[in-house]
Design an enzyme around this catalytic site. Sequence first.
Site, PDB file in Angstrom:
ATOM      1  CG  ASP A  93      36.696  37.011  39.963  1.00  0.00           C
ATOM      2  OD1 ASP A  93      37.062  38.077  39.421  1.00  0.00           O
ATOM      3  OD2 ASP A  93      35.610  36.448  39.687  1.00  0.00           O
ATOM      4  CE  LYS A 162      34.580  43.515  41.263  1.00  0.00           C
ATOM      5  NZ  LYS A 162      34.304  42.358  40.418  1.00  0.00           N
ATOM      6  CD  GLU A 230      34.649  43.170  33.074  1.00  0.00           C
ATOM      7  OE1 GLU A 230      34.443  42.931  34.284  1.00  0.00           O
ATOM      8  OE2 GLU A 230      35.498  42.565  32.396  1.00  0.00           O
TER       9      GLU A 230
END
Length: 312
Positions: A93, A162, A230
């Site tokens: 995205d 995801k 992340e």
Amino acid sequence: MAPSNPESRNHPESGTNHETTAPYGSGPSAAGAPSAGTPSAGAAGAAPSGRVRIHHLQQAKAKGARFAMLTAYEQYTAEIFDQAGIEVLLIGDSASNNVFGNESSLPVTVDELLPLCRAVARSAKRALIVADLPFGSYEVSAEQAVATGVRFLKEGLAQAVKIEGGAYYAPTVRAMVQAGIPVMAHIGFTPQSEHALGGYRVQGRGDDAQRLIDDAVALVDAGAFSVLMEMVPADTAAAVDAAIKVPTIGIGAGNATTGQVLVWQDMAGLRGGKMAKFVKQYANLRGILGDAARTYAEEVRSGTFPGPEHSF
Ligand code: KIV
């Protein structure tokens, strides 16, 4: 007229308190490229000579091997990365701020991502194709998540999706997996929650590490085939990796994960401006393209292009 500075939109200023720079900012094969299916040096960790499947990533973790993942949003980069042996391609995205010119990943829609996903899936012959479910397309209910996941597999030709979020999304993951949709979980800093998290901040420091371990365990118990982390301290990411059997993927999460991922425009130096600490630039595509465009324009203006060899 002086051009505006579009890349600045990708670079929220670094703030205080661990906040850092936003990371996000099948046509003909290129001459000399290995043909699809040719094992490459990069495939040593996880990839077989044919299509990379989820079980190959699992085998990589079991063997202590590693694999590489990059974002891709269109035909040529998908083809190039696939032929270079990148095992996983992510239609992130992050297309929101690396393709569509938005300031964050929040505005991008399912209908915008689906055609990008189709283009990547049609162009990559070996890599596992994973698509991000964008903000607003899975949070409402497990039913909504299943419906969106089905669209990405059916219309986008993705092989897995995801979603961002922790243990709260375990029931959602379970419903998707039961519907036949492989799910990669994304924990730690989750850009879709940028506003809730107070900006781009490292997650899982100190006592907060246990929260990430609990998130990962719950998501894997629900059926996630992989956990992406992340902006997580390296020791926390290593602890998460040790706590779960499925492969982990890191972006700003140190070196203990099974795989690594970067946004391709960061990795290849296409995006300008300040990079997040975790980005390593392996090329300067921005410079190369700028030079090519300037030389072309000079030759057009001077009348040297097109020459006789380019004329009929
Ligand atoms: O959208 C994206 O690019 C991501 C990353 C993990 C790089 O989710």
